[in-house]
Design a protein around this motif. Sequence first.
Motif, short mmCIF file in Angstrom:
data_model
loop_
_atom_site.label_atom_id
_atom_site.label_comp_id
_atom_site.label_asym_id
_atom_site.label_seq_id
_atom_site.Cartn_x
_atom_site.Cartn_y
_atom_site.Cartn_z
N TYR A 1 0.82 -1.21 0.00
CA TYR A 1 0.00 0.00 0.00
C TYR A 1 0.86 1.27 0.00
O TYR A 1 0.45 2.30 -0.54
N VAL A 2 2.04 1.19 0.60
CA VAL A 2 2.93 2.35 0.69
C VAL A 2 3.67 2.57 -0.62
O VAL A 2 3.93 3.72 -1.01
N ASN A 3 4.01 1.49 -1.32
CA ASN A 3 4.85 1.57 -2.51
C ASN A 3 4.31 2.50 -3.60
O ASN A 3 5.08 3.26 -4.20
N PRO A 4 3.00 2.46 -3.92
CA PRO A 4 2.51 3.39 -4.96
C PRO A 4 2.77 4.85 -4.62
O PRO A 4 3.08 5.65 -5.51
N ILE A 5 2.64 5.20 -3.35
CA ILE A 5 2.89 6.58 -2.93
C ILE A 5 4.36 6.92 -3.09
O ILE A 5 4.73 8.00 -3.57
N VAL A 6 5.22 5.97 -2.68
CA VAL A 6 6.67 6.18 -2.81
C VAL A 6 7.05 6.35 -4.27
O VAL A 6 7.84 7.24 -4.63
N GLN A 7 6.49 5.50 -5.15
CA GLN A 7 6.83 5.57 -6.56
C GLN A 7 6.29 6.84 -7.22
O GLN A 7 6.83 7.29 -8.24
N LEU A 8 5.26 7.41 -6.64
CA LEU A 8 4.71 8.67 -7.15
C LEU A 8 5.62 9.84 -6.79
O LEU A 8 5.87 10.73 -7.62
N ILE A 9 6.15 9.84 -5.57
CA ILE A 9 6.95 10.96 -5.08
C ILE A 9 8.41 10.85 -5.52
O ILE A 9 9.05 11.85 -5.82
#
Length: 269
Positions: free
Chosen positions: A101-109
């Motif tokens: 769940y955290v990875n998409p946010i990390v890959q966005l930023i």
Amino acid sequence: MNKLLKSFKNIIVSFLILILIWQVLVTAFNINPTLFPAPLKVLDAFKELLTTGLRGSSSDATLFSHIGISLFRFFCGYLLAVVLAVVLGLILGWFPKVFAYVNPIVQLIRPIAPVAWLPFIVLWVGIGSAPAIVIIFIAGFFPILLSTVTAVVSIDPIYLKVAQNFGISRGMTLIKIVFPAIFSQIATSLHLALGSSWVFLVSGEMVGAQSGLGFLVMDAKNCIRSDALLATMITIGLIGLVLDVLIRLFERFIAVKFGYGADRFIVND
């Protein structure tokens, strides 16, 4: 020791060759010193920066003062990024379902260049040292975080089976077994993060700072002093080289002392 001396010799020889080529090109093409100064003129600029500071500058700080301020900002941001990224990476790697769940946010930023955050950073924390420290943190945080998570997820299952057989708790397994096993992979990300953090330190100091090497780059440009500009750029490069050597020595010390992949650092003199 012999290998260290040989490396030092190679560095000196390569620098001398570079300076020789530099001087030959300047002389052969009769380049305007305002556009690209000769080595001796840059050396004079070094002496000026070290003794009196840049003439005509808005700051009377010497080169050593700017270096000290930049290194302080660098270590604040970089060490904070290392600690938080490694700790968070170990936790997220240990709980891959949470990381999903955290990875998409990390890959966005992550792909957003740290300097793109500068307008917001200045609005949030003001000018001075804080923006540079935040930019350094952003530049170093994501490479270390993702490398740590990947290393934990892909660890050899035999390590976990051994810990389970000995009845070691999950927390102690993460600290005592997983972390040592993946240290060499984390160390590689530390090298990458160190280089990118040092680059973005200079970028961060170009905006809003009144001191530091990035500020000195802009100040030399504004004063139309290409010799001082080159002297500052060379200083930035040399410090980056020294930092890389230091982190390699630290990595070797930790590896040999605690056995974290020490075979990588055994040198036959």
